[in-house]
Write an enzyme that holds these catalytic residues in place. Structure first.
Site, PDB file in Angstrom:
ATOM      1  N   CYS A   4      13.896  10.897   6.302  1.00  0.00           N
ATOM      2  CA  CYS A   4      13.846  10.343   7.660  1.00  0.00           C
ATOM      3  C   CYS A   4      15.187  10.443   8.374  1.00  0.00           C
ATOM      4  O   CYS A   4      15.249  10.701   9.565  1.00  0.00           O
ATOM      5  CB  CYS A   4      13.400   8.889   7.594  1.00  0.00           C
ATOM      6  SG  CYS A   4      14.381   7.906   6.460  1.00  0.00           S
ATOM      7  N   LYS A  20       0.849  -1.198   0.000  1.00  0.00           N
ATOM      8  CA  LYS A  20       0.000   0.000   0.000  1.00  0.00           C
ATOM      9  C   LYS A  20       0.878   1.239   0.000  1.00  0.00           C
ATOM     10  O   LYS A  20       1.554   1.542   0.978  1.00  0.00           O
ATOM     11  CB  LYS A  20      -0.901   0.052   1.235  1.00  0.00           C
ATOM     12  CG  LYS A  20      -1.970   1.142   1.071  1.00  0.00           C
ATOM     13  CD  LYS A  20      -2.612   1.577   2.360  1.00  0.00           C
ATOM     14  CE  LYS A  20      -1.865   2.618   3.108  1.00  0.00           C
ATOM     15  NZ  LYS A  20      -1.725   3.907   2.417  1.00  0.00           N
ATOM     16  N   GLU A  61      10.460   0.745  10.081  1.00  0.00           N
ATOM     17  CA  GLU A  61      11.437   1.800   9.745  1.00  0.00           C
ATOM     18  C   GLU A  61      10.743   3.114  10.044  1.00  0.00           C
ATOM     19  O   GLU A  61       9.840   3.520   9.305  1.00  0.00           O
ATOM     20  CB  GLU A  61      11.824   1.717   8.257  1.00  0.00           C
ATOM     21  CG  GLU A  61      12.516   0.429   7.846  1.00  0.00           C
ATOM     22  CD  GLU A  61      13.932   0.327   8.377  1.00  0.00           C
ATOM     23  OE1 GLU A  61      14.454   1.322   8.934  1.00  0.00           O
ATOM     24  OE2 GLU A  61      14.524  -0.755   8.255  1.00  0.00           O
ATOM     25  N   GLU A 108      10.741  15.486  15.528  1.00  0.00           N
ATOM     26  CA  GLU A 108      10.949  15.417  14.078  1.00  0.00           C
ATOM     27  C   GLU A 108      10.048  16.450  13.393  1.00  0.00           C
ATOM     28  O   GLU A 108       8.826  16.384  13.508  1.00  0.00           O
ATOM     29  CB  GLU A 108      10.598  14.012  13.570  1.00  0.00           C
ATOM     30  CG  GLU A 108      10.889  13.838  12.087  1.00  0.00           C
ATOM     31  CD  GLU A 108      10.515  12.449  11.552  1.00  0.00           C
ATOM     32  OE1 GLU A 108       9.411  11.975  11.851  1.00  0.00           O
ATOM     33  OE2 GLU A 108      11.346  11.865  10.839  1.00  0.00           O
ATOM     34  N   GLY A 119       7.330   4.473   8.023  1.00  0.00           N
ATOM     35  CA  GLY A 119       6.475   5.629   8.279  1.00  0.00           C
ATOM     36  C   GLY A 119       6.824   6.239   9.619  1.00  0.00           C
ATOM     37  O   GLY A 119       7.930   6.061  10.138  1.00  0.00           O
ATOM     38  N   SER A 120       5.868   6.922  10.203  1.00  0.00           N
ATOM     39  CA  SER A 120       6.130   7.637  11.455  1.00  0.00           C
ATOM     40  C   SER A 120       6.159   6.672  12.646  1.00  0.00           C
ATOM     41  O   SER A 120       5.543   5.592  12.605  1.00  0.00           O
ATOM     42  CB  SER A 120       5.043   8.683  11.675  1.00  0.00           C
ATOM     43  OG  SER A 120       3.782   8.045  11.774  1.00  0.00           O
ATOM     44  N   THR A 121       6.824   7.086  13.701  1.00  0.00           N
ATOM     45  CA  THR A 121       6.894   6.269  14.918  1.00  0.00           C
ATOM     46  C   THR A 121       5.497   6.106  15.512  1.00  0.00           C
ATOM     47  O   THR A 121       5.118   5.022  15.963  1.00  0.00           O
ATOM     48  CB  THR A 121       7.853   6.922  15.926  1.00  0.00           C
ATOM     49  OG1 THR A 121       9.159   6.914  15.336  1.00  0.00           O
ATOM     50  CG2 THR A 121       7.892   6.183  17.254  1.00  0.00           C
ATOM     51  N   GLU A 122       4.724   7.183  15.470  1.00  0.00           N
ATOM     52  CA  GLU A 122       3.371   7.142  16.038  1.00  0.00           C
ATOM     53  C   GLU A 122       2.533   6.026  15.384  1.00  0.00           C
ATOM     54  O   GLU A 122       1.931   5.195  16.080  1.00  0.00           O
ATOM     55  CB  GLU A 122       2.740   8.507  15.775  1.00  0.00           C
ATOM     56  CG  GLU A 122       1.451   8.752  16.478  1.00  0.00           C
ATOM     57  CD  GLU A 122       0.809  10.053  15.974  1.00  0.00           C
ATOM     58  OE1 GLU A 122       1.417  10.765  15.154  1.00  0.00           O
ATOM     59  OE2 GLU A 122      -0.326  10.311  16.403  1.00  0.00           O
ATOM     60  N   GLY A 181       3.727   3.597  13.530  1.00  0.00           N
ATOM     61  CA  GLY A 181       4.480   2.342  13.641  1.00  0.00           C
ATOM     62  C   GLY A 181       4.175   1.585  14.925  1.00  0.00           C
ATOM     63  O   GLY A 181       4.141   0.347  14.935  1.00  0.00           O
TER      64      GLY A 181
HETATM   65  P1  NAD Z   1       2.765   7.882   8.275  1.00  0.00           P
HETATM   66  O1  NAD Z   1       3.171   7.032   9.430  1.00  0.00           O
HETATM   67  O2  NAD Z   1       1.681   8.868   8.499  1.00  0.00           O
HETATM   68  O3  NAD Z   1       2.276   6.978   7.050  1.00  0.00           O
HETATM   69  C1  NAD Z   1       3.104   5.981   6.505  1.00  0.00           C
HETATM   70  C2  NAD Z   1       2.230   4.948   5.789  1.00  0.00           C
HETATM   71  O4  NAD Z   1       1.423   4.315   6.774  1.00  0.00           O
HETATM   72  C3  NAD Z   1       1.276   5.554   4.761  1.00  0.00           C
HETATM   73  O5  NAD Z   1       1.159   4.667   3.660  1.00  0.00           O
HETATM   74  C4  NAD Z   1      -0.023   5.614   5.525  1.00  0.00           C
HETATM   75  O6  NAD Z   1      -1.154   5.581   4.680  1.00  0.00           O
HETATM   76  C5  NAD Z   1       0.067   4.365   6.377  1.00  0.00           C
HETATM   77  N1  NAD Z   1      -0.753   4.377   7.595  1.00  0.00           N
HETATM   78  C6  NAD Z   1      -1.210   5.449   8.287  1.00  0.00           C
HETATM   79  N2  NAD Z   1      -1.945   5.039   9.325  1.00  0.00           N
HETATM   80  C7  NAD Z   1      -1.956   3.693   9.318  1.00  0.00           C
HETATM   81  C8  NAD Z   1      -2.517   2.690  10.144  1.00  0.00           C
HETATM   82  N3  NAD Z   1      -3.254   3.002  11.209  1.00  0.00           N
HETATM   83  N4  NAD Z   1      -2.284   1.399   9.835  1.00  0.00           N
HETATM   84  C9  NAD Z   1      -1.528   1.056   8.770  1.00  0.00           C
HETATM   85  N5  NAD Z   1      -0.974   1.966   7.941  1.00  0.00           N
HETATM   86  C10 NAD Z   1      -1.182   3.263   8.211  1.00  0.00           C
HETATM   87  O7  NAD Z   1       4.105   8.562   7.743  1.00  0.00           O
HETATM   88  P2  NAD Z   1       4.264   9.593   6.555  1.00  0.00           P
HETATM   89  O8  NAD Z   1       3.791  10.921   7.036  1.00  0.00           O
HETATM   90  O9  NAD Z   1       3.702   9.043   5.306  1.00  0.00           O
HETATM   91  O10 NAD Z   1       5.864   9.582   6.362  1.00  0.00           O
HETATM   92  C11 NAD Z   1       6.709  10.318   7.147  1.00  0.00           C
HETATM   93  C12 NAD Z   1       7.324   9.502   8.261  1.00  0.00           C
HETATM   94  O11 NAD Z   1       7.990   8.354   7.721  1.00  0.00           O
HETATM   95  C13 NAD Z   1       8.391  10.263   9.013  1.00  0.00           C
HETATM   96  O12 NAD Z   1       8.257  10.046  10.396  1.00  0.00           O
HETATM   97  C14 NAD Z   1       9.692   9.675   8.489  1.00  0.00           C
HETATM   98  O13 NAD Z   1      10.794   9.802   9.357  1.00  0.00           O
HETATM   99  C15 NAD Z   1       9.296   8.252   8.289  1.00  0.00           C
HETATM  100  N6  NAD Z   1      10.211   7.568   7.348  1.00  0.00           N
HETATM  101  C16 NAD Z   1      11.080   6.644   7.852  1.00  0.00           C
HETATM  102  C17 NAD Z   1      11.996   6.009   6.992  1.00  0.00           C
HETATM  103  C18 NAD Z   1      12.980   4.982   7.503  1.00  0.00           C
HETATM  104  O14 NAD Z   1      13.555   4.261   6.687  1.00  0.00           O
HETATM  105  N7  NAD Z   1      13.202   4.877   8.807  1.00  0.00           N
HETATM  106  C19 NAD Z   1      11.998   6.329   5.631  1.00  0.00           C
HETATM  107  C20 NAD Z   1      11.091   7.271   5.154  1.00  0.00           C
HETATM  108  C21 NAD Z   1      10.193   7.884   6.039  1.00  0.00           C
END
Ligand code: NAD
Length: 502
Positions: A309, A200, A275, A406, A253-256, A258
């Site tokens: 990130c 996704k 990640e 962040e 994605g975000s820690t929150e 994750g």
């Molecule tokens: P996000 O956590 O809001 O979303 C990431 C993905 O998760 C999206 O596809 C989103 O639709 C999905 N998602 C959202 N809520 C969900 C849920 N309840 N269940 C399952 N999936 C859900 O993050 P973002 O705003 O898209 O990206 C930015 C974040 O990603 C930053 O915190 C950044 O540091 C992090 N990031 C980390 C890495 C790494 O390799 N560590 C790389 C790139 C980005």
């Protein structure tokens, strides 16, 4: 189909005929080797970040669509054509996909630039170039997955060995800041070892992966091996990661978010890689090279509009060089060329969305209130699009929110220090541990500091270099597990112990 605002933009910066044709078609999901509109009637608008124009609409997957995609991945894994592939077959598919991505690199970069607001030159070199390299790198691993024989000591005559088996169906979820590249990071290792996937993309940036789905068809990838569904995280993502047909979750994605994904994984006792976010320190000692740290800020916190990130977002500078470094970093940041992302001379594009730009502006306001000294930037750029000025705050300290949290935008905070141990203590004083860097000419100081920093990647005299063979993943709240390198493969393999009584 895009609106007139995007049409005017494309008239000014023509894209390949292939990209234009793709953008003119209605978008569909990719399930079991076919493009499908999905069973619902919900559509999600995809906006172009430089102009705010409507670029596309994608289906909002329903639970029935997700069930279909998971079932397709499950049957491809257990009994379909994919389940019968040899390691050499899978190597061949990944190599073929690499060739196709290379052949269509300009088109993919244009789609990505329009969808994610990425400056095209950097996108072509880093996002697409890195993806081609990773497809080839992981193709090489497909034929090199090995178990081991074990010298057991219990009485009797036994042969014992281990088998490495693919874990099964993978749910892959990626963010919007590197839509194509992060998705390729998620896809290559599981396909190499024989898993299948339901991926996704982020709802803001689904297009480059839907283009890639067409390349999978061209490559003859067996149906169900890779399925791509579109929709919001809170509904589609959440349903996918909780699905009983999933065996492993690979999330970026975000820690929150994750944390919730990790909890969903544990509900089904699934494997999970997370990640997550970062607030990575750069430590500049008194013998550091100013040019190198300026370059490091350009390739991390001011690359991709700071939506990186692992960006070096906190810069700790020895007090004896403090004024010199602050001035040099701010001078280069202020001179960056901000512009339309299809213009190959643009260095920095807009934030992904109006909401993300506002979130960054809110942090800039917090920084001013906290008493940090604004050295450059600090404002939105007037006109259409979600543009922001590259921003540098000096005279910060670790108690400030702009130093701890962040921001995910082009905002660098600079903090002075006096002693080496103090610099390490300040650098480690953060919930995240994704990356870090050290600037010094003293090799002993470099090695000592590298081993003291709590971070998954540490660079010396540079920042944010990434290669297919170097594992990437965070310590502390930045995540669990690794992407890239041979380490990533282990996350998609089960180890089976086999005993034979002779
Ligand atoms: P996000 O956590 O809001 O979303 C990431 C993905 O998760 C999206 O596809 C989103 O639709 C999905 N998602 C959202 N809520 C969900 C849920 N309840 N269940 C399952 N999936 C859900 O993050 P973002 O705003 O898209 O990206 C930015 C974040 O990603 C930053 O915190 C950044 O540091 C992090 N990031 C980390 C890495 C790494 O390799 N560590 C790389 C790139 C980005």
């Amino acid at each position: 189909m895009y609106d007139n605002t995007v049409k005017d933009y494309l008239d000014q910066f023509p894209v390949t005929a292939d990209a234009r044709a793709f953008l003119e078609q209605p978008r569909q999901m990719f399930i079991n080797g076919e493009f499908l509109a999905g069973s619902g009637d919900g559509l999600i608008d995809v906006l172009e970040p430089c102009t705010g124009g409507l670029l596309a609409q994608t289906p909002a997957a329903t639970e029935a669509d997700i069930d279909l995609a998971v079932a397709a991945a499950g049957s491809a894994f257990r009994e379909g054509e994919w389940s019968k592939t040899t390691a050499a077959d899978r190597q061949g598919f990944l190599l073929k996909l690499a060739d196709l991505v290379e052949e269509h690199a300009q088109t993919i970069a244009e789609i990505e630039s329009l969808d994610a607001g990425k400056a095209i030159s950097g996108c072509l070199a880093v996002d697409i170039g890195g993806s081609i390299d990773l497809l080839r790198y992981m193709a090489g691993w497909a034929t090199k997955i090995e178990g081991a024989t074990r010298s057991v000591s219990i009485p009797g005559e036994h042969l014992a060995y281990t088998l490495k088996e693919p874990v099964g169906v993978v749910a892959a979820i990626v963010p919007w800041n590197w839509p194509f590249n992060m998705a390729i990071w998620k896809i290559c290792a599981p396909l190499a070892v024989g898993c299948t996937l339901v991926l996704k993309p982020a709802q803001l940036t689904p297009l480059s992966m839907l283009y890639f789905a067409g390349l999978c068809q061209q490559a003859g990838l067996p149906p169900g091996a890779l399925n791509i569904i579109t929709g919001r995280g809170s509904s589609v993502g959440n349903y996918l990661v909780s699905h009983p047909g999933i065996n492993k979750i690979s999330f970026t994605g975000s820690t929150e978010v994750g944390i919730g994904v990790g909890q969903a994984a544990m509900t089904n006792i699934n494997h999970v890689t997370l990640e997550l976010g970062g607030k990575s320190p750069m430590v500049f000692f008194e013998d550091g090279d100013v040019e190198r740290v300026v370059q490091a800020t350009q390739q991390s916190i001011f690359f991709n509009t700071g939506q990186v990130c692992s960006a070096g977002s906190r810069l700790y500078v020895h007090r004896s060089r403090y004024d010199e470094v602050v001035a040099a970093v701010a001078e280069r940041a202020s001179a960056m060329k901000i512009g339309l992302t299809l213009d190959p001379t643009t260095e920095m594009g807009p934030a992904i969305s109006a909401g993300q730009r506002q979130a960054v502006l809110d942090y800039i306001a917090i920084g001013r209130e906290e008493g940090a000294r604004l050295v450059c930037g600090g404002e939105a750029v007037e006109g259409p699009g979600n543009y922001l000025q590259p921003t540098v705050f000096a005279d910060c300290d670790n108690s400030m929110r702009i130093v701890q949290e962040e921001i995910f935008g082009p905002v660098l905070v600079i903090i002075p220090f006096d002693a080496d141990e103090e610099a390490v203590q300040l650098a480690n004083d953060n919930q995240y541990g994704l990356a870090a860097s050290v600037f010094t000419r003293d090799i002993s100081r470099a090695h000592r500091t590298v081993s003291q920093l709590q971070a998954g990647s540490v660079w010396v005299n540079t920042h944010d270099l990434i290669d297919s063979c170097t594992p990437f993943g965070g310590f502390k709240a930045s995540g669990i597990g690794k992407d890239l390198g041979p380490e990533q493969l282990t996350h998609f393999l089960e180890t089976k112990s086999v005993w034979i009584e002779l």
